[in-house]
Design a protein around this motif. Structure first.
Motif, PDB file in Angstrom:
ATOM      1  N   MET A 193      -9.144  12.051  13.334  1.00 29.06           N
ATOM      2  CA  MET A 193      -8.100  11.812  12.347  1.00 29.06           C
ATOM      3  C   MET A 193      -8.137  12.913  11.289  1.00 29.06           C
ATOM      4  N   LYS A 194      -7.044  13.062  10.556  1.00 28.91           N
ATOM      5  CA  LYS A 194      -6.994  13.981   9.431  1.00 28.91           C
ATOM      6  C   LYS A 194      -7.298  13.213   8.145  1.00 28.91           C
ATOM      7  N   ALA A 195      -7.986  13.885   7.229  1.00 26.47           N
ATOM      8  CA  ALA A 195      -8.338  13.279   5.946  1.00 26.47           C
ATOM      9  C   ALA A 195      -8.375  14.361   4.890  1.00 26.47           C
ATOM     10  N   ALA A 196      -8.077  13.967   3.643  1.00 26.89           N
ATOM     11  CA  ALA A 196      -8.206  14.876   2.503  1.00 26.89           C
ATOM     12  C   ALA A 196      -9.639  14.788   2.006  1.00 26.89           C
ATOM     13  N   LEU A 238      -7.461  19.417   3.631  1.00 23.07           N
ATOM     14  CA  LEU A 238      -7.208  18.610   4.818  1.00 23.07           C
ATOM     15  C   LEU A 238      -8.140  19.055   5.937  1.00 23.07           C
ATOM     16  N   GLU A 239      -8.917  18.104   6.467  1.00 19.52           N
ATOM     17  CA  GLU A 239      -9.858  18.408   7.537  1.00 19.52           C
ATOM     18  C   GLU A 239      -9.837  17.297   8.575  1.00 19.52           C
ATOM     19  N   GLU A 240     -10.478  17.584   9.709  1.00 19.55           N
ATOM     20  CA  GLU A 240     -10.623  16.580  10.764  1.00 19.55           C
ATOM     21  C   GLU A 240     -11.919  15.796  10.554  1.00 19.55           C
ATOM     22  N   ARG A 241     -11.845  14.482  10.762  1.00 18.12           N
ATOM     23  CA  ARG A 241     -13.007  13.602  10.691  1.00 18.12           C
ATOM     24  C   ARG A 241     -12.927  12.583  11.822  1.00 18.12           C
ATOM     25  N   GLU A 242     -14.059  12.015  12.178  1.00 19.96           N
ATOM     26  CA  GLU A 242     -14.061  10.920  13.141  1.00 19.96           C
ATOM     27  C   GLU A 242     -13.413   9.686  12.509  1.00 19.96           C
ATOM     28  N   SER A 243     -12.620   8.967  13.299  1.00 25.22           N
ATOM     29  CA  SER A 243     -12.049   7.723  12.793  1.00 25.22           C
ATOM     30  C   SER A 243     -13.151   6.705  12.520  1.00 25.22           C
ATOM     31  N   PRO A 244     -12.981   5.835  11.532  1.00 26.79           N
ATOM     32  CA  PRO A 244     -14.022   4.856  11.213  1.00 26.79           C
ATOM     33  C   PRO A 244     -14.256   3.871  12.355  1.00 26.79           C
ATOM     34  N   GLY A 255     -12.265   6.238   1.180  1.00 28.90           N
ATOM     35  CA  GLY A 255     -11.749   6.627   2.481  1.00 28.90           C
ATOM     36  C   GLY A 255     -10.261   6.484   2.670  1.00 28.90           C
ATOM     37  N   GLY A 256      -9.525   6.148   1.597  1.00 35.07           N
ATOM     38  CA  GLY A 256      -8.106   5.888   1.740  1.00 35.07           C
ATOM     39  C   GLY A 256      -7.251   7.110   2.001  1.00 35.07           C
ATOM     40  N   TYR A 257      -7.727   8.298   1.632  1.00 33.21           N
ATOM     41  CA  TYR A 257      -6.949   9.525   1.851  1.00 33.21           C
ATOM     42  C   TYR A 257      -7.138  10.002   3.292  1.00 33.21           C
ATOM     43  N   ALA A 258      -6.721   9.205   4.244  1.00 35.19           N
ATOM     44  CA  ALA A 258      -6.956   9.527   5.651  1.00 35.19           C
ATOM     45  C   ALA A 258      -5.941   8.795   6.519  1.00 35.19           C
ATOM     46  N   GLN A 259      -5.858   9.218   7.776  1.00 34.44           N
ATOM     47  CA  GLN A 259      -4.924   8.570   8.691  1.00 34.44           C
ATOM     48  C   GLN A 259      -5.393   7.185   9.120  1.00 34.44           C
ATOM     49  N   PHE A 260      -6.692   6.941   9.066  1.00 35.01           N
ATOM     50  CA  PHE A 260      -7.239   5.623   9.386  1.00 35.01           C
ATOM     51  C   PHE A 260      -8.321   5.271   8.377  1.00 35.01           C
ATOM     52  N   VAL A 261      -8.425   3.982   8.061  1.00 34.03           N
ATOM     53  CA  VAL A 261      -9.489   3.520   7.180  1.00 34.03           C
ATOM     54  C   VAL A 261      -9.891   2.110   7.606  1.00 34.03           C
ATOM     55  N   SER A 285      -1.209  13.671 -16.870  1.00 30.06           N
ATOM     56  CA  SER A 285      -0.769  12.443 -17.567  1.00 30.06           C
ATOM     57  C   SER A 285       0.732  12.445 -17.843  1.00 30.06           C
ATOM     58  N   GLN A 286       1.499  13.129 -17.014  1.00 28.52           N
ATOM     59  CA  GLN A 286       2.949  13.158 -17.179  1.00 28.52           C
ATOM     60  C   GLN A 286       3.646  12.031 -16.421  1.00 28.52           C
ATOM     61  N   HIS A 287       2.908  11.308 -15.608  1.00 30.36           N
ATOM     62  CA  HIS A 287       3.516  10.309 -14.746  1.00 30.36           C
ATOM     63  C   HIS A 287       3.731   8.983 -15.473  1.00 30.36           C
ATOM     64  N   ILE A 288       4.647   8.212 -14.926  1.00 32.73           N
ATOM     65  CA  ILE A 288       4.890   6.835 -15.368  1.00 32.73           C
ATOM     66  C   ILE A 288       4.770   5.966 -14.128  1.00 32.73           C
ATOM     67  N   GLY A 289       3.739   5.132 -14.073  1.00 32.67           N
ATOM     68  CA  GLY A 289       3.524   4.295 -12.898  1.00 32.67           C
ATOM     69  C   GLY A 289       2.568   4.941 -11.909  1.00 32.67           C
ATOM     70  N   LYS A 290       2.829   4.758 -10.640  1.00 35.29           N
ATOM     71  CA  LYS A 290       1.883   5.127  -9.590  1.00 35.29           C
ATOM     72  C   LYS A 290       2.222   6.474  -8.957  1.00 35.29           C
ATOM     73  N   ILE A 291       1.165   7.136  -8.492  1.00 39.40           N
ATOM     74  CA  ILE A 291       1.257   8.331  -7.667  1.00 39.40           C
ATOM     75  C   ILE A 291       0.722   7.952  -6.289  1.00 39.40           C
ATOM     76  N   VAL A 292       1.422   8.350  -5.238  1.00 40.64           N
ATOM     77  CA  VAL A 292       1.103   7.868  -3.902  1.00 40.64           C
ATOM     78  C   VAL A 292       1.106   9.020  -2.903  1.00 40.64           C
ATOM     79  N   LEU A 293       0.165   8.974  -1.971  1.00 45.40           N
ATOM     80  CA  LEU A 293       0.175   9.873  -0.818  1.00 45.40           C
ATOM     81  C   LEU A 293       0.853   9.174   0.349  1.00 45.40           C
ATOM     82  N   GLU A 294       1.786   9.852   0.993  1.00 45.24           N
ATOM     83  CA  GLU A 294       2.423   9.316   2.200  1.00 45.24           C
ATOM     84  C   GLU A 294       1.831  10.045   3.392  1.00 45.24           C
ATOM     85  N   ILE A 295       1.414   9.259   4.377  1.00 42.92           N
ATOM     86  CA  ILE A 295       0.605   9.821   5.469  1.00 42.92           C
ATOM     87  C   ILE A 295       1.336   9.636   6.785  1.00 42.92           C
TER      88      ILE A 295
END
Length: 323
Positions: A1-4, A17-23, A93-99, A312-322
């Motif tokens: 899987m890919k993970a940050a 971004l690198e390759e890692r074994e899936s959990p 581990g959330g910044y990844a294709q699988f967790v 600190s310019q954001h209002i609310g949440k910042i999200v990664l889409e995978i």
């Protein structure tokens, strides 16, 4: 899987971004194909080398909350099946294709919520419910001061406190952020860059304060609390060493408390998830809560999400889409 990956401790650009074994999941866990992951300030602090992951969590993959589709379930998991869409609190581990996630820390994605919307729920919902309603016992008709009102924690605390009948004041760093908080239900905002919240509230004290700042805010917080007030800390961005006037604490009968979530035992988090499902998830399903996603980034631009968080310019949440 890919993970940050946190390749080394440092600035945002150390995220690569690198390759890692899936959990591999155990009997009480599920494997989630991640569609979106929430970005939180603890992720930034971990990247800086100041917030190590707990035992059992990935040391170099940040990410405390995700939304996605269950790929498979452990032998003892009965409440979920492959294909279910969930959001989940994870220890890392959330910044990844699988967790992998404990089955008891997964919650269904509310109707009408996108994966990005849902990815921003677990960390803030668990934190706000535990600290504002379980620890501080905020009640209908009381008042609460929320520092950092436009943060992910802030926008969640505003909406839940308002729903349950409390009067809400927030501190923010701009009038635009203040207006956003008013739009979400806050009764009042104080721009800390132009006004001193202590001077603004000294004649109209509050019952509860939720603070992420610490430092010089501590004594000011005590001054604007009513007798029997409750002061709750969930972070101390401006310093965790303060001077306490015990006389003031005793005279006002103030309750001083605080907590962190990531290192708490699984049983505590499971009980918290069950209470959220019973008492808060119906609010989400009814449309009385508005998810606020300020920006999304692809996984390979995780570093940009951290740069935005630190600005600190954001209002609310910042999200990664995978993908």
């Amino acid at each position: 899987m890919k993970a940050a990956i946190i390749t080394t401790y440092g600035k945002a650009d150390v995220l690569k971004l690198e390759e890692r074994e899936s959990p591999v999941i155990d009997k009480n866990e599920v494997l989630i194909k991640v569609k979106a992951a929430g970005v939180n300030r603890p992720d930034v602090i971990q990247r800086q080398g100041k917030y190590p992951a707990p035992d059992g969590a990935p040391k170099d993959i940040p990410g405390l909350e995700v939304a996605g589709i269950i790929e498979c379930v452990g032998a003892d998991v009965k409440q979920w099946k492959a294909g279910d869409q969930v959001c989940a609190l994870v220890a890392g581990g959330g910044y990844a294709q699988f967790v992998n996630a404990d089955a008891g820390l997964c919650l269904p994605i509310p109707e009408g919520f996108s994966f990005a919307d849902a990815a921003g729920l677990p960390e803030t919902m668990f934190t706000v419910w535990n600290n504002v309603f379980q620890r501080a016992h905020l009640q209908k008709g009381e008042s609460i001061l929320i520092h950092g009102g436009s943060s992910g924690i802030g926008i969640t605390a505003i909406q839940l406190a308002t729903y349950f009948g409390a009067k809400v004041t927030v501190t923010v760093g701009s009038d635009a952020k203040g207006q956003a908080c008013l739009d979400l239900g806050a009764d009042n905002y104080i721009n800390y860059k132009t006004h001193d919240f202590e001077k603004e509230l000294i004649e109209s004290p509050v019952d509860v304060i939720l603070d992420i700042i610490g430092g010089e805010y501590f004594d000011k917080n005590l001054n604007v609390l009513r007798p029997e007030g409750r002061l709750v800390y969930i972070n101390a961005m401006k310093g965790n060493i303060v001077s306490l006037n015990l006389g003031k604490l005793m005279q006002k009968r103030i309750t001083l408390t605080g907590s962190t979530l990531r290192s708490r035992e699984i049983s505590f988090k499971r009980n918290l998830a069950a209470e959220l499902y019973k008492k808060v998830w119906p609010i989400l399903a009814s449309g009385h809560f508005k998810p606020v996603v300020f920006a999304t980034f692809p996984l390979n631009e995780a570093y940009k999400s951290h740069e935005l968080m630190e600005s600190s310019q954001h209002i609310g949440k910042i999200v990664l889409e995978i993908d």
